[in-house]
Scaffold this motif. Structure first.
Motif, PDB file in Angstrom:
ATOM      1  N   VAL A 140     -17.542 -67.209  84.813  1.00  0.00           N
ATOM      2  CA  VAL A 140     -18.378 -68.159  85.553  1.00  0.00           C
ATOM      3  C   VAL A 140     -19.539 -68.593  84.678  1.00  0.00           C
ATOM      4  CG1 VAL A 140     -19.907 -68.429  87.543  1.00  0.00           C
ATOM      5  CG2 VAL A 140     -17.774 -67.120  87.765  1.00  0.00           C
TER       6      VAL A 140
ATOM      7  N   VAL B  66     -20.466 -68.611  94.254  1.00  0.00           N
ATOM      8  CA  VAL B  66     -20.099 -68.134  92.912  1.00  0.00           C
ATOM      9  C   VAL B  66     -21.311 -68.170  91.982  1.00  0.00           C
ATOM     10  CG1 VAL B  66     -18.700 -68.645  90.882  1.00  0.00           C
ATOM     11  CG2 VAL B  66     -17.692 -68.812  93.151  1.00  0.00           C
TER      12      VAL B  66
ATOM     13  N   ASN C 144     -23.278 -77.520  89.226  1.00  0.00           N
ATOM     14  CA  ASN C 144     -22.573 -76.243  89.105  1.00  0.00           C
ATOM     15  C   ASN C 144     -21.068 -76.419  89.299  1.00  0.00           C
ATOM     16  OD1 ASN C 144     -24.284 -73.558  88.854  1.00  0.00           O
ATOM     17  ND2 ASN C 144     -25.515 -74.979  90.036  1.00  0.00           N
ATOM     18  N   THR C 145     -20.687 -77.276  90.231  1.00  0.00           N
ATOM     19  CA  THR C 145     -19.265 -77.550  90.439  1.00  0.00           C
ATOM     20  C   THR C 145     -18.660 -78.151  89.181  1.00  0.00           C
ATOM     21  OG1 THR C 145     -19.652 -77.949  92.801  1.00  0.00           O
ATOM     22  CG2 THR C 145     -17.578 -78.751  91.890  1.00  0.00           C
TER      23      THR C 145
ATOM     24  N   LEU D 238     -18.123 -75.452  86.612  1.00  0.00           N
ATOM     25  CA  LEU D 238     -16.985 -74.589  86.966  1.00  0.00           C
ATOM     26  C   LEU D 238     -15.668 -75.294  86.669  1.00  0.00           C
ATOM     27  CD1 LEU D 238     -18.186 -72.927  90.295  1.00  0.00           C
ATOM     28  CD2 LEU D 238     -17.503 -71.731  88.229  1.00  0.00           C
ATOM     29  N   GLU D 239     -15.610 -76.588  86.970  1.00  0.00           N
ATOM     30  CA  GLU D 239     -14.390 -77.357  86.674  1.00  0.00           C
ATOM     31  C   GLU D 239     -14.150 -77.409  85.166  1.00  0.00           C
ATOM     32  OE1 GLU D 239     -15.039 -81.163  88.418  1.00  0.00           O
ATOM     33  OE2 GLU D 239     -14.600 -80.487  90.463  1.00  0.00           O
TER      34      GLU D 239
ATOM     35  N   GLU E 141     -23.860 -64.800  90.511  1.00  0.00           N
ATOM     36  CA  GLU E 141     -24.164 -64.504  89.112  1.00  0.00           C
ATOM     37  C   GLU E 141     -25.676 -64.420  88.905  1.00  0.00           C
ATOM     38  OE1 GLU E 141     -22.216 -63.895  86.246  1.00  0.00           O
ATOM     39  OE2 GLU E 141     -20.687 -63.597  87.782  1.00  0.00           O
TER      40      GLU E 141
ATOM     41  N   SER F 198     -12.849 -74.125  84.008  1.00  0.00           N
ATOM     42  CA  SER F 198     -11.480 -73.908  84.460  1.00  0.00           C
ATOM     43  C   SER F 198     -10.488 -74.709  83.622  1.00  0.00           C
ATOM     44  CB  SER F 198     -11.355 -74.292  85.940  1.00  0.00           C
ATOM     45  OG  SER F 198     -10.056 -74.094  86.398  1.00  0.00           O
TER      46      SER F 198
ATOM     47  N   THR G 131     -18.875 -73.071  95.660  1.00  0.00           N
ATOM     48  CA  THR G 131     -19.529 -73.174  94.347  1.00  0.00           C
ATOM     49  C   THR G 131     -20.856 -72.426  94.348  1.00  0.00           C
ATOM     50  OG1 THR G 131     -18.565 -75.339  93.901  1.00  0.00           O
ATOM     51  CG2 THR G 131     -20.545 -74.761  92.681  1.00  0.00           C
TER      52      THR G 131
ATOM     53  N   VAL H  71     -12.732 -73.355  94.329  1.00  0.00           N
ATOM     54  CA  VAL H  71     -13.370 -74.381  93.504  1.00  0.00           C
ATOM     55  C   VAL H  71     -12.425 -74.908  92.418  1.00  0.00           C
ATOM     56  CG1 VAL H  71     -15.317 -74.819  91.937  1.00  0.00           C
ATOM     57  CG2 VAL H  71     -15.649 -73.397  93.931  1.00  0.00           C
ATOM     58  N   LYS H  72     -11.443 -74.124  92.044  1.00  0.00           N
ATOM     59  CA  LYS H  72     -10.555 -74.512  90.938  1.00  0.00           C
ATOM     60  C   LYS H  72      -9.716 -75.741  91.289  1.00  0.00           C
ATOM     61  CE  LYS H  72      -9.857 -70.029  88.735  1.00  0.00           C
ATOM     62  NZ  LYS H  72      -8.961 -68.865  88.596  1.00  0.00           N
ATOM     63  N   PRO H  73      -9.436 -76.588  90.311  1.00  0.00           N
ATOM     64  CA  PRO H  73      -8.516 -77.701  90.567  1.00  0.00           C
ATOM     65  C   PRO H  73      -7.134 -77.199  91.010  1.00  0.00           C
ATOM     66  CG  PRO H  73      -9.675 -78.016  88.498  1.00  0.00           C
ATOM     67  CD  PRO H  73     -10.005 -76.627  88.966  1.00  0.00           C
TER      68      PRO H  73
END
Lengths: 165, 178
Positions: free
Chosen positions: B162, A111, B147-148, B151-152, A115, B155, A108, A82-84
Motif C-alpha cells: 500500500v 486502507v 489515494n485511490t 492504489l490503482e 497504514e 496495482s 480506499t 479498490v483493485k481494478p
C-alpha cells in the motif's frame, strides 16, 4: 455505549486545530489514529447491526460479533475492492455494474488510514506534518460521508464478504 | 491520450498499466521526447518484462511514450512508440505530479518526491510526498481520490504494498523537532 464516529472526527479536528503554537507530534499522531478509528467503528457498527440487529446493541452477543472484526481482514477486503481486478475470492460477489463509487472511496480510506495509523502509533521515525494531519482528518470525514452513502444492497455484500470470506 | 509506460528488459510482454495518460503536448514537454526518439509502431512496441527481473519497485530500464493514431500529428509525430531520454526514477516523479495535480488541483502541487518503503505487512511499495503551498486547502474528497489513484497505480504496476501519500509545505519538510 457505541463510539460515535462523528465525535471521534471532532476530536481529531481539535487535535490539529491551529492554537497559536506549533502543534505537537503527540497531537498530530493521535489525530491520525483517531481518524482511522472513526471510519473503522462506523463500518464495524454497520456490520454488527446487520448480523445481530441494531436493537441488540446492549447485548453480549453484539459485543462478541463487534469485537470479532480484525483490522487486517477489514483492510485486506478493502484492498481487493479498490483493485481494478479483485481476486477470485471476491469476484463472484461483485455486484452487477461493479462496486459503488462511495464504497470504493470508503475502502480506499480504510486502507490508507490504517497504514497511517500504524505509523502514527508505532513508527519512531514517522514525522507528521500539520498539512498532512489536516488532510488526513479531512479524508476521514469524506470517507465517513461516502460510507453512509453506500446503497444498502452494496453494504450488505460488503458485510457478508467481511464476515464470511 | 498518449500513455507513459515503464519498461523492463526481457522477452515477455508487459502486463502492467501506464504510469500516466496525458496530451501529446504535455508528453513532449514533460518527458522530453523528440521526433527522432521514435522506436516503432505500436505493433512492434518493445514492451518487455522479463520473468527473472529485479523485483524491487523500480527495476525498470526505460520509459516509453505510446502515441495512438487518434493523437498522432503527421508528419512529425506519427502514431507509435517513442523512447524518453528520462530515467525511470525522474519519469515516475513527473507522472506522479501529473496524476496528482489532476486530482488535487495544479495550484496545490508545487512538486512531488517519492521514496521506497515497506508497508505494515512488509510488502514493498512507495511513499509519495506532495509539497504544497502554505495556502493550500486539500479537500477531503480530493485527498481520497488521490489515494485511490495511487492504489490503482500500484496495482497496475504489480506493486502489492500500500503506497503512502503525505502532504507538506517546504517549511514543514525542514522541521523535525517538537
Amino acid at each position: 455505549m457505541l463510539l460515535n464516529p462523528d465525535h471521534l472526527l471532532d476530536q481529531a479536528d481539535g487535535l490539529v486545530a491551529l492554537v497559536g503554537v506549533r502543534r505537537r507530534q503527540a497531537d498530530l499522531r493521535r489525530a491520525m489514529s483517531v481518524t482511522y478509528y472513526a471510519i473503522f467503528h462506523a463500518v464495524v457498527t454497520d456490520f454488527t447491526d446487520q448480523l445481530v440487529g441494531q436493537n441488540q446493541r446492549a447485548s453480549e452477543q453484539y459485543a462478541m460479533v463487534y469485537r470479532s472484526v480484525m483490522h487486517k481482514e477489514l483492510s485486506s477486503l478493502c484492498e481487493e475492492i479498490v483493485k481494478p481486478k479483485p481476486n477470485d475470492k471476491i469476484r463472484p460477489y461483485i455486484p452487477i455494474g461493479g462496486f459503488d463509487n462511495n464504497l470504493v472511496g470508503a475502502a480506499t480510506a480504510i486502507v490508507a488510514l490504517k497504514e497511517k495509523r500504524h505509523s502514527a502509533d508505532y513508527d519512531p521515525l514517522f514525522w507528521v506534518t500539520p498539512s498532512d494531519a489536516i488532510a488526513t482528518v479531512g479524508m476521514g470525514r469524506a470517507a465517513l460521508g461516502q460510507w453512509r452513502a453506500v446503497p444498502a444492497a452494496q453494504r450488505q455484500v460488503f458485510n457478508l464478504l467481511l464476515g464470511f470470506r | 491520450m498518449v500513455e507513459v509506460w515503464p519498461v523492463y528488459e526481457g522477452g515477455v510482454s508487459a502486463v502492467s498499466g501506464p504510469w500516466a495518460r496525458l496530451s501529446l503536448d504535455d508528453a513532449i514537454a514533460l518527458f522530453q521526447i523528440r521526433p527522432e526518439d521514435f522506436v516503432g509502431s505500436s505493433r512492434d512496441a518493445p514492451l518487455f518484462r522479463t520473468t527473472d527481473r529485479n523485483l524491487s519497485v523500480f527495476g525498470y530500464k526505460y520509459v516509453l511514450i505510446m502515441v495512438p493514431e487518434d493523437d498522432q500529428r503527421l508528419p512529425e509525430w506519427p502514431a507509435g512508440v517513442y523512447r524518453s531520454p528520462l530515467q525511470p526514477e525522474e519519469a515516475f516523479d513527473i507522472a506522479l505530479k501529473h496524476r496528482l495535480s489532476d486530482v488535487l488541483g495544479r495550484q496545490n502541487v508545487i512538486r512531488v518526491q517519492h521514496g521506497y518503503i515497506s508497508d505494515w505487512n512488509d510488502r514493498s511499495t512507495f511513499k509519495v510526498t506532495v509539497v504544497v503551498p502554505p495556502e493550500a486547502r486539500i479537500a477531503g474528497e480530493a485527498s481520497l481520490r488521490a489515494n485511490t489513484s495511487l492504489l490503482e497505480m500500484a496495482s497496475t504496476s504489480g506493486i502489492s504494498g500500500v503506497p503512502t501519500l503525505q502532504y507538506a509545505t517546504e517549511d514543514e519538510l525542514g522541521q523535525h523537532e517538537d
